[in-house]
Design a protein around this motif. Structure first.
Motif, PDB file in Angstrom:
ATOM      1  N   UNK A 132       0.860  -1.167   0.000  1.00 51.12           N
ATOM      2  CA  UNK A 132       0.000   0.000   0.000  1.00 51.12           C
ATOM      3  C   UNK A 132       0.900   1.221   0.000  1.00 51.12           C
ATOM      4  N   UNK A 133       0.779   2.006  -1.065  1.00 46.56           N
ATOM      5  CA  UNK A 133       1.578   3.219  -1.143  1.00 46.56           C
ATOM      6  C   UNK A 133       0.910   4.283  -0.289  1.00 46.56           C
ATOM      7  N   UNK A 134       1.667   4.940   0.576  1.00 52.41           N
ATOM      8  CA  UNK A 134       1.063   6.032   1.325  1.00 52.41           C
ATOM      9  C   UNK A 134       0.707   7.155   0.365  1.00 52.41           C
TER      10      UNK A 134
ATOM     11  N   UNK B  27      -4.475  10.563  -2.444  1.00 55.28           N
ATOM     12  CA  UNK B  27      -5.331   9.397  -2.197  1.00 55.28           C
ATOM     13  C   UNK B  27      -4.457   8.156  -2.093  1.00 55.28           C
ATOM     14  N   UNK B  28      -4.855   7.235  -1.235  1.00 54.89           N
ATOM     15  CA  UNK B  28      -4.112   5.989  -1.008  1.00 54.89           C
ATOM     16  C   UNK B  28      -4.206   5.097  -2.244  1.00 54.89           C
ATOM     17  N   UNK B  29      -3.084   4.468  -2.595  1.00 51.76           N
ATOM     18  CA  UNK B  29      -3.037   3.525  -3.711  1.00 51.76           C
ATOM     19  C   UNK B  29      -2.489   2.197  -3.217  1.00 51.76           C
ATOM     20  N   UNK B  30      -3.123   1.109  -3.614  1.00 51.71           N
ATOM     21  CA  UNK B  30      -2.662  -0.232  -3.278  1.00 51.71           C
ATOM     22  C   UNK B  30      -2.089  -0.831  -4.560  1.00 51.71           C
ATOM     23  N   UNK B  31      -0.838  -1.302  -4.486  1.00 48.72           N
ATOM     24  CA  UNK B  31      -0.145  -1.794  -5.679  1.00 48.72           C
ATOM     25  C   UNK B  31       0.319  -3.228  -5.493  1.00 48.72           C
ATOM     26  N   UNK B  32       0.253  -3.996  -6.557  1.00 45.47           N
ATOM     27  CA  UNK B  32       0.893  -5.309  -6.604  1.00 45.47           C
ATOM     28  C   UNK B  32       1.309  -5.555  -8.046  1.00 45.47           C
ATOM     29  N   UNK B  33       1.743  -6.747  -8.354  1.00 48.97           N
ATOM     30  CA  UNK B  33       2.279  -7.035  -9.682  1.00 48.97           C
ATOM     31  C   UNK B  33       1.243  -6.874 -10.781  1.00 48.97           C
ATOM     32  N   UNK B  34      -0.036  -6.873 -10.414  1.00 56.09           N
ATOM     33  CA  UNK B  34      -1.100  -6.738 -11.407  1.00 56.09           C
ATOM     34  C   UNK B  34      -1.419  -5.287 -11.732  1.00 56.09           C
ATOM     35  N   UNK B  35      -0.878  -4.354 -10.938  1.00 55.61           N
ATOM     36  CA  UNK B  35      -1.153  -2.940 -11.186  1.00 55.61           C
ATOM     37  C   UNK B  35      -1.539  -2.229  -9.910  1.00 55.61           C
ATOM     38  N   UNK B  36      -2.151  -1.067 -10.065  1.00 54.32           N
ATOM     39  CA  UNK B  36      -2.525  -0.227  -8.936  1.00 54.32           C
ATOM     40  C   UNK B  36      -4.043  -0.201  -8.757  1.00 54.32           C
ATOM     41  N   UNK B  37      -4.453  -0.132  -7.507  1.00 55.46           N
ATOM     42  CA  UNK B  37      -5.869  -0.010  -7.144  1.00 55.46           C
ATOM     43  C   UNK B  37      -5.986   1.233  -6.282  1.00 55.46           C
ATOM     44  N   UNK B  38      -6.891   2.111  -6.645  1.00 55.62           N
ATOM     45  CA  UNK B  38      -7.091   3.341  -5.900  1.00 55.62           C
ATOM     46  C   UNK B  38      -8.490   3.279  -5.276  1.00 55.62           C
ATOM     47  N   UNK B  39      -8.588   2.790  -4.033  1.00 56.85           N
ATOM     48  CA  UNK B  39      -9.903   2.698  -3.397  1.00 56.85           C
ATOM     49  C   UNK B  39     -10.322   4.043  -2.811  1.00 56.85           C
ATOM     50  N   UNK B  40     -11.588   4.347  -2.918  1.00 57.68           N
ATOM     51  CA  UNK B  40     -12.144   5.518  -2.245  1.00 57.68           C
ATOM     52  C   UNK B  40     -13.294   4.995  -1.401  1.00 57.68           C
ATOM     53  N   UNK B  41     -13.075   4.975  -0.091  1.00 62.72           N
ATOM     54  CA  UNK B  41     -14.091   4.493   0.836  1.00 62.72           C
ATOM     55  C   UNK B  41     -15.055   5.620   1.159  1.00 62.72           C
ATOM     56  N   UNK B  42     -16.354   5.306   1.100  1.00 57.26           N
ATOM     57  CA  UNK B  42     -17.389   6.309   1.345  1.00 57.26           C
ATOM     58  C   UNK B  42     -18.194   5.916   2.564  1.00 57.26           C
ATOM     59  N   UNK B  43     -18.427   6.805   3.485  1.00 59.75           N
ATOM     60  CA  UNK B  43     -17.731   8.084   3.598  1.00 59.75           C
ATOM     61  C   UNK B  43     -16.344   7.848   4.180  1.00 59.75           C
ATOM     62  N   UNK B  44     -15.513   8.823   4.143  1.00 56.63           N
ATOM     63  CA  UNK B  44     -14.223   8.711   4.796  1.00 56.63           C
ATOM     64  C   UNK B  44     -13.063   9.282   4.007  1.00 56.63           C
ATOM     65  N   UNK B  45     -12.873   8.849   2.760  1.00 53.60           N
ATOM     66  CA  UNK B  45     -11.704   9.290   2.003  1.00 53.60           C
ATOM     67  C   UNK B  45     -11.907  10.641   1.315  1.00 53.60           C
TER      68      UNK B  45
END
Length: 158
Positions: free
Chosen positions: A20-22, A34-52
């Motif tokens: 998880x990239x800060x 915004x927080x990004x989660x990365x692995x060998x398949x690419x990046x995922x940018x989750x936006x949690x509602x509410x909160x982010x």
């Protein structure tokens, strides 16, 4: 590779296959990382509602296919807040609160631009592949729009 059927879980030269990239520490003032989660398949940018986001969105819309010479926005909202993220490509944004004006280039989906209510916003210089997502704190209400800049300045100054 592990399992049957086999699936890739990492590469030999990968130190941490899932991380998880800060949020970007070097984001310019006015831009929200915004927080990004990365692995060998690419990046995922989750936006949690509410909160982010700085508000709970009531509406989401996408702006794309804008010819580079065209200008979008050029209005303010009396009550609605907006949060802009350029998913792909780039777009230039002017943000004006009636006393100061700043310009930002959105070109990284892990960075977002918060536009509080009573902020005049203009978006221009869209790259051909630009896709801008806008999270809005309220549903569409025509009466909430201020489309005349002089009227906006008078309201912003009280």
């Amino acid at each position: 590779m592990v399992g049957n059927p086999a699936r890739i879980v990492g590469y030999a030269e990968t130190a941490n296959p899932t991380a998880s990239k800060p949020p970007t520490a070097t984001a310019p003032e006015g831009i929200t990382p915004l927080r990004t989660v990365s692995d060998i398949r690419g990046d995922l940018l989750p936006i949690d509602l509410p909160g982010d986001l700085p508000f709970a969105p009531q509406r989401v819309f996408f702006v794309h296919g804008v010819p580079s010479k065209e200008v979008r926005g050029e209005h303010a909202h009396r009550q609605c807040e907006q949060f802009l993220v350029c998913l792909t490509g780039s777009v230039s944004c002017i943000v004006d609160d009636g006393t100061s004006r700043n310009e930002y280039v959105l070109d990284d989906p892990s960075l977002g631009l918060h536009m509080p209510a009573m902020t005049w916003g203009t978006q221009y210089d869209y790259s051909p592949d630009a896709v801008l997502v806008v999270f809005a704190s309220r549903p569409y209400e025509d009466a909430d729009y201020i489309r005349d800049y002089e009227q906006f300045l008078a309201l912003a100054k009280g």
